[in-house]
Design a protein around this motif. Structure first.
Motif, PDB file in Angstrom:
ATOM      1  N   PRO A   8       0.804  -1.227   0.000  1.00 10.95           N
ATOM      2  CA  PRO A   8       0.000   0.000   0.000  1.00 10.95           C
ATOM      3  C   PRO A   8       0.826   1.261   0.000  1.00 10.95           C
ATOM      4  CG  PRO A   8      -0.014  -1.049   2.168  1.00 10.95           C
ATOM      5  CD  PRO A   8       0.638  -2.006   1.225  1.00 10.95           C
ATOM      6  N   ASP A   9       2.097   1.208   0.412  1.00 11.53           N
ATOM      7  CA  ASP A   9       2.904   2.413   0.456  1.00 11.53           C
ATOM      8  C   ASP A   9       3.281   2.905  -0.934  1.00 11.53           C
ATOM      9  OD1 ASP A   9       4.479  -0.082   0.617  1.00 11.53           O
ATOM     10  OD2 ASP A   9       6.152   1.293   0.315  1.00 11.53           O
ATOM     11  N   TYR A  10       3.007   2.107  -1.981  1.00  9.36           N
ATOM     12  CA  TYR A  10       3.341   2.542  -3.340  1.00  9.36           C
ATOM     13  C   TYR A  10       2.322   3.525  -3.907  1.00  9.36           C
ATOM     14  CZ  TYR A  10       7.136  -0.802  -3.976  1.00  9.36           C
ATOM     15  OH  TYR A  10       8.320  -1.473  -3.889  1.00  9.36           O
ATOM     16  N   GLU A  11       1.316   3.855  -3.109  1.00 14.12           N
ATOM     17  CA  GLU A  11       0.286   4.750  -3.614  1.00 14.12           C
ATOM     18  C   GLU A  11       0.862   6.097  -4.012  1.00 14.12           C
ATOM     19  OE1 GLU A  11      -4.010   6.626  -2.184  1.00 14.12           O
ATOM     20  OE2 GLU A  11      -2.860   5.276  -0.881  1.00 14.12           O
ATOM     21  N   HIS A  12       1.860   6.564  -3.261  1.00 11.87           N
ATOM     22  CA  HIS A  12       2.426   7.882  -3.536  1.00 11.87           C
ATOM     23  C   HIS A  12       3.840   7.782  -4.110  1.00 11.87           C
ATOM     24  CE1 HIS A  12      -0.996   9.513  -1.385  1.00 11.87           C
ATOM     25  NE2 HIS A  12      -0.693   8.771  -0.336  1.00 11.87           N
ATOM     26  N   MET A  13       4.187   6.633  -4.660  1.00 15.83           N
ATOM     27  CA  MET A  13       5.509   6.471  -5.239  1.00 15.83           C
ATOM     28  C   MET A  13       5.589   7.210  -6.571  1.00 15.83           C
ATOM     29  SD  MET A  13       8.308   5.082  -4.303  1.00 15.83           S
ATOM     30  CE  MET A  13       7.646   3.939  -3.078  1.00 15.83           C
ATOM     31  N   ASP A  14       6.743   7.755  -6.879  1.00 18.34           N
ATOM     32  CA  ASP A  14       6.932   8.386  -8.177  1.00 18.34           C
ATOM     33  C   ASP A  14       8.222   7.877  -8.799  1.00 18.34           C
ATOM     34  OD1 ASP A  14       9.101   9.865  -7.045  1.00 18.34           O
ATOM     35  OD2 ASP A  14       7.718  11.418  -6.393  1.00 18.34           O
ATOM     36  N   TYR A  15       8.423   8.213 -10.075  1.00 19.91           N
ATOM     37  CA  TYR A  15       9.564   7.694 -10.823  1.00 19.91           C
ATOM     38  C   TYR A  15      10.892   8.190 -10.258  1.00 19.91           C
ATOM     39  CZ  TYR A  15       6.441   5.881 -14.421  1.00 19.91           C
ATOM     40  OH  TYR A  15       5.487   5.168 -15.091  1.00 19.91           O
ATOM     41  N   LYS A  16      10.917   9.378  -9.738  1.00 11.66           N
ATOM     42  CA  LYS A  16      12.169   9.884  -9.169  1.00 11.66           C
ATOM     43  C   LYS A  16      12.599   9.038  -7.976  1.00 11.66           C
ATOM     44  CE  LYS A  16      14.424  14.014  -7.315  1.00 11.66           C
ATOM     45  NZ  LYS A  16      14.274  15.438  -6.931  1.00 11.66           N
ATOM     46  N   ASP A  17      11.642   8.679  -7.125  1.00 12.53           N
ATOM     47  CA  ASP A  17      11.973   7.818  -5.982  1.00 12.53           C
ATOM     48  C   ASP A  17      12.479   6.464  -6.447  1.00 12.53           C
ATOM     49  OD1 ASP A  17      11.231   9.774  -4.175  1.00 12.53           O
ATOM     50  OD2 ASP A  17       9.158   9.087  -4.079  1.00 12.53           O
ATOM     51  N   VAL A  18      11.791   5.893  -7.444  1.00 15.57           N
ATOM     52  CA  VAL A  18      12.191   4.575  -7.945  1.00 15.57           C
ATOM     53  C   VAL A  18      13.601   4.630  -8.519  1.00 15.57           C
ATOM     54  CG1 VAL A  18      11.666   2.797  -9.654  1.00 15.57           C
ATOM     55  CG2 VAL A  18       9.813   3.859  -8.360  1.00 15.57           C
ATOM     56  N   TYR A  19      13.882   5.686  -9.253  1.00 14.62           N
ATOM     57  CA  TYR A  19      15.214   5.794  -9.878  1.00 14.62           C
ATOM     58  C   TYR A  19      16.298   6.027  -8.828  1.00 14.62           C
ATOM     59  CZ  TYR A  19      18.930   7.177 -13.075  1.00 14.62           C
ATOM     60  OH  TYR A  19      20.122   7.244 -13.759  1.00 14.62           O
ATOM     61  N   THR A  20      16.081   7.016  -7.954  1.00 12.33           N
ATOM     62  CA  THR A  20      17.157   7.446  -7.050  1.00 12.33           C
ATOM     63  C   THR A  20      17.364   6.502  -5.868  1.00 12.33           C
ATOM     64  OG1 THR A  20      15.589   8.883  -5.886  1.00 12.33           O
ATOM     65  CG2 THR A  20      16.878   9.872  -7.664  1.00 12.33           C
ATOM     66  N   HIS A  21      16.322   5.785  -5.429  1.00 10.17           N
ATOM     67  CA  HIS A  21      16.448   4.951  -4.231  1.00 10.17           C
ATOM     68  C   HIS A  21      16.481   3.455  -4.533  1.00 10.17           C
ATOM     69  CE1 HIS A  21      15.948   8.476  -1.726  1.00 10.17           C
ATOM     70  NE2 HIS A  21      14.821   8.776  -2.348  1.00 10.17           N
ATOM     71  N   LEU A  22      16.145   3.067  -5.773  1.00  9.57           N
ATOM     72  CA  LEU A  22      16.108   1.637  -6.093  1.00  9.57           C
ATOM     73  C   LEU A  22      16.978   1.289  -7.300  1.00  9.57           C
ATOM     74  CD1 LEU A  22      14.854  -1.203  -5.633  1.00  9.57           C
ATOM     75  CD2 LEU A  22      13.032  -0.525  -7.214  1.00  9.57           C
ATOM     76  N   LEU A  23      16.642   1.829  -8.464  1.00 11.52           N
ATOM     77  CA  LEU A  23      17.308   1.401  -9.695  1.00 11.52           C
ATOM     78  C   LEU A  23      18.774   1.827  -9.752  1.00 11.52           C
ATOM     79  CD1 LEU A  23      14.478   2.077 -12.297  1.00 11.52           C
ATOM     80  CD2 LEU A  23      14.959   0.003 -11.002  1.00 11.52           C
ATOM     81  N   HIS A  24      19.026   3.085  -9.488  1.00 10.76           N
ATOM     82  CA  HIS A  24      20.409   3.570  -9.594  1.00 10.76           C
ATOM     83  C   HIS A  24      21.330   2.962  -8.530  1.00 10.76           C
ATOM     84  CE1 HIS A  24      23.610   6.232 -10.886  1.00 10.76           C
ATOM     85  NE2 HIS A  24      23.796   6.597  -9.630  1.00 10.76           N
ATOM     86  N   PRO A  25      20.930   2.878  -7.253  1.00 15.13           N
ATOM     87  CA  PRO A  25      21.846   2.296  -6.257  1.00 15.13           C
ATOM     88  C   PRO A  25      22.184   0.827  -6.521  1.00 15.13           C
ATOM     89  CG  PRO A  25      20.130   3.575  -5.184  1.00 15.13           C
ATOM     90  CD  PRO A  25      19.725   3.444  -6.611  1.00 15.13           C
ATOM     91  N   TYR A  26      21.260   0.076  -7.135  1.00 10.53           N
ATOM     92  CA  TYR A  26      21.487  -1.354  -7.354  1.00 10.53           C
ATOM     93  C   TYR A  26      21.744  -1.687  -8.823  1.00 10.53           C
ATOM     94  CZ  TYR A  26      20.067  -2.233  -2.556  1.00 10.53           C
ATOM     95  OH  TYR A  26      20.009  -2.257  -1.184  1.00 10.53           O
ATOM     96  N   ARG A  27      22.127  -0.680  -9.594  1.00  7.49           N
ATOM     97  CA  ARG A  27      22.364  -0.916 -11.023  1.00  7.49           C
ATOM     98  C   ARG A  27      23.511  -1.890 -11.266  1.00  7.49           C
ATOM     99  NH1 ARG A  27      24.747   3.562  -9.280  1.00  7.49           N
ATOM    100  NH2 ARG A  27      26.812   4.192 -10.050  1.00  7.49           N
ATOM    101  N   HIS A  28      24.470  -1.966 -10.351  1.00  7.19           N
ATOM    102  CA  HIS A  28      25.655  -2.794 -10.575  1.00  7.19           C
ATOM    103  C   HIS A  28      25.374  -4.286 -10.454  1.00  7.19           C
ATOM    104  CE1 HIS A  28      28.112   0.746 -10.757  1.00  7.19           C
ATOM    105  NE2 HIS A  28      27.815   1.112  -9.523  1.00  7.19           N
ATOM    106  N   ILE A  29      24.218  -4.678  -9.915  1.00 10.44           N
ATOM    107  CA  ILE A  29      23.959  -6.110  -9.787  1.00 10.44           C
ATOM    108  C   ILE A  29      23.018  -6.623 -10.871  1.00 10.44           C
ATOM    109  CG2 ILE A  29      24.282  -5.930  -7.287  1.00 10.44           C
ATOM    110  CD1 ILE A  29      21.271  -6.433  -6.995  1.00 10.44           C
ATOM    111  N   LEU A  30      22.600  -5.771 -11.801  1.00 10.65           N
ATOM    112  CA  LEU A  30      21.754  -6.243 -12.898  1.00 10.65           C
ATOM    113  C   LEU A  30      22.596  -7.069 -13.872  1.00 10.65           C
ATOM    114  CD1 LEU A  30      19.671  -3.011 -13.670  1.00 10.65           C
ATOM    115  CD2 LEU A  30      18.991  -4.984 -12.278  1.00 10.65           C
ATOM    116  N   GLY A  31      22.004  -8.117 -14.422  1.00 13.43           N
ATOM    117  CA  GLY A  31      22.714  -8.941 -15.401  1.00 13.43           C
ATOM    118  C   GLY A  31      22.842 -10.381 -14.948  1.00 13.43           C
ATOM    119  N   LEU A  32      23.783 -11.111 -15.580  1.00 15.94           N
ATOM    120  CA  LEU A  32      23.988 -12.534 -15.325  1.00 15.94           C
ATOM    121  C   LEU A  32      25.109 -12.752 -14.316  1.00 15.94           C
ATOM    122  CD1 LEU A  32      23.725 -14.163 -18.875  1.00 15.94           C
ATOM    123  CD2 LEU A  32      21.985 -14.053 -17.083  1.00 15.94           C
TER     124      LEU A  32
END
Length: 581
Positions: free
Chosen positions: A181-205
């Protein structure tokens, strides 16, 4: 500072605001200017920014550069009319003079890490960088994010059944809002800055360090999750079936916009976990609640469940005693890790125009060891298959097949193919030829040594032809242009885990396969025949073992997995062999 000053249009005052007309007192505060700009940005965000920004760009292009702002005041004239002072509109003097909708379009083209520096330029830029369009484009272009946050909030995600039933069985509702339920107010900036960018180095095989068994982990962005999927081969001997996937961990945003790592191993749903970056191209996972991996029935129930998932059968259905021992040994060895593992990055091989077929990952049959995953790559005139999963005899990371593409083999007719002795004669003839050339190459260095090997001078002409006629010319069993589409049948006495195999051979080549005793003792390369059936299937006849392995391509789309260049890929292969040697 000079660059920032130029971008903001500030002079000696060093404040990020537009210059005032000469007849106006310098009483307009920065806050007044900020409020004016904020009202414009808020109004702009009420509409569809994607469409609005494009229409604004088109309107600006039609109006012409002179309609963009006013001279002297630096104030943007949106309609292209003279201001109250009657001055004619001219081009903007600085980047900050552009309207916010144009700045949104410009900033959307910049890579995400650069936007942090842009936000430091001035307040106006920092406010504009809160626009969702900018961060949505970064999430899509840099990480391949396919889900729409608004769509997810409204009606769930396409794979919600998987998350509800496999990840959290206690949640009965199929709506994603019920689960998080906390994703109700999530935005793309939060997803990018707190999730995707910090963990970008572990994407892949990645390949897990599980002793000789190895494995294949694919870390992907899936909706609002980063998920680590363990890829498992299909149940033996169904090599043509698709791969099976099992989630080992997931990362997502929780309260306070902080990324949370959860362990997915076991049968009680997600629980607390941790991820640590050990060094470049290496990370480790840790489960903080290993009691979630235990089952009420104890180790026996855990073994039965694992056996059903791993082999698709019960131990009573496996009649071969040696296979039962291998299966029990693997369960004991792998279950001790409790999902606390170290992973090393692996790459897909680069594609070359001269490749015999598309390089990539294949599932292969390995007798009593079941199905294993290999990586097929091309290196000049050689094709190499490296194990990503292994067994106690030949562990993961080792070169299981080495095929010499410069030595094609012409298969005899079907009756002679059925004779294992006839096939062995053809392949062993090439094998002896390779050994002779290797011995000559080891003893001969330079031009003088080559002349000594084959004879030199007028007196040695006959000796030269005699010595090289057998070793330097193609043998009678090989041809540079063997016919394609030959009928193919396995020789009598050759064991195959899958009786259903292609009956037409496109090409065949001499090669060697790696065999060893338990614990990778006394490793030896033994001659065999590589048979290419089509773009997605090939086989290998192990002559000494009198067995046949069929390989079928992995059809899964694997992102963030391609090697940057051939040098990095070659270095990775060398490191893989050193991990288990």
């Amino acid at each position: 500072m000079a660059v920032c000053a130029r971008l903001c249009g500030v002079g000696q005052s060093r404040r990020c605001r537009r210059r005032q007309p000469h007849n106006q007192q310098d009483q307009g505060s920065d806050s007044e200017m900020d409020e004016e700009e904020e009202e414009r940005i808020v109004a702009q965000r009420q509409v569809d920014v994607d469409g609005g920004s494009k229409s604004s760009v088109a309107a600006a292009a039609i109006a012409g550069p002179s309609d963009a702002c006013e001279y002297g005041s630096g104030r943007v004239n949106r309609g292209g009319f003279p201001d109250r002072a009657g001055t004619a509109p001219v081009q903007p003097q600085t980047l900050s003079d552009l309207p916010p909708e144009l700045l949104v379009e410009i900033f959307s083209l910049l890579p995400g890490p650069a936007l942090a520096d842009v936000a430091l330029v001035c307040k106006k830029f920092r406010r504009i960088l809160n626009t969702e369009t900018i961060w949505r484009r970064r999430c899509v272009e840099e990480f391949g994010m396919k889900e729409d946050l608004r769509k997810i909030e409204a009606g769930g995600i396409s794979s919600r059944d998987l998350y509800v039933k496999r990840v959290n069985p206690r949640v009965k509702s199929g709506r994603f809002m019920k689960l998080l339920p906390d994703y109700e107010h999530m935005d793309y900036k939060d997803v990018y800055t707190h999730l995707l960018h910090p963990y970008r180095h572990i994407l892949g095989l990645w390949q897990p360090d599980i002793g000789p068994y190895g494995g294949l982990l694919n870390v992907v962005v899936d909706g609002l999750f980063i998920i680590g999927w363990m890829y498992l081969p299909p149940h033996d001997p169904r090599v043509e079936d698709p791969m099976r996937r099992r989630p080992l961990f997931r990362i997502h945003l929780w309260e306070s916009k902080k990324a949370t790592v959860e362990c997915m191993y076991g049968h009680k749903g997600p629980h607390k976990g941790d991820i640590q970056t050990v060094k470049k191209d290496e990370f480790s996972t840790k489960c903080n609640q290993t009691d979630h991996h235990r089952m009420p029935g104890g180790r026996q129930e855990e073994f039965r469940t694992w056996l059903d998932e791993e082999w698709g059968r019960t131990l009573e259905e496996i009649f071969h005693e040696h296979m039962q021992e291998l299966i029990l040994m693997k369960f004991i060895y792998t279950s001790q890790y409790d999902n606390c593992l170290t992973y090393r990055r692996i790459y897909l091989p680069p594609a070359m125009p001269s490749d015999l077929l598309q390089a990539g990952l294949f599932k292969g049959t390995y007798g009593s060891h079941g199905l294993e995953i290999v990586m097929l790559s091309f290196h000049g005139t050689f094709a190499k298959a490296t194990k990503l999963t292994g067994d106690p005899n030949v562990p993961a990371g080792q070169l299981t097949l080495d095929v010499d593409l410069s030595r094609p083999v012409v298969l005899p007719d079907l009756e002679q193919q059925r004779n294992i002795e006839e096939l062995s004669r053809l392949v062993m003839g090439v094998h002896e030829e390779v050994q002779r050339e290797a011995e000559q190459g080891a003893s001969a260095t330079g031009k003088g040594a080559a002349e000594r090997a084959c004879g030199s001078g007028e007196e040695g002409i006959e000796a030269e032809h005699g010595a090289c006629s057998d070793s330097c010319q193609p043998s009678s069993s090989t041809s540079t242009n063997p016919p394609e589409g030959q009928p193919f049948v396995l020789p009598l006495g050759v064991m195959a885990r899958n009786d259903v195999y292609p009956r037409t051979c496109r090409k065949s080549f001499y090669g060697t396969g790696l065999i060893a005793g338990h614990g990778f003792t006394s490793p030896e390369r033994t001659p065999g025949l590589f048979v290419l059936f089509d773009e997605d299937r090939f086989g290998f006849i192990w002559l000494e073992l009198k067995s046949f392995s069929l390989y079928s391509r992995l059809m899964d789309h694997l992102e963030h997995a391609h090697a940057p260049n051939m040098e990095r890929f070659e270095a990775m292969l060398q490191n893989m062999q050193s991990w288990t040697s």
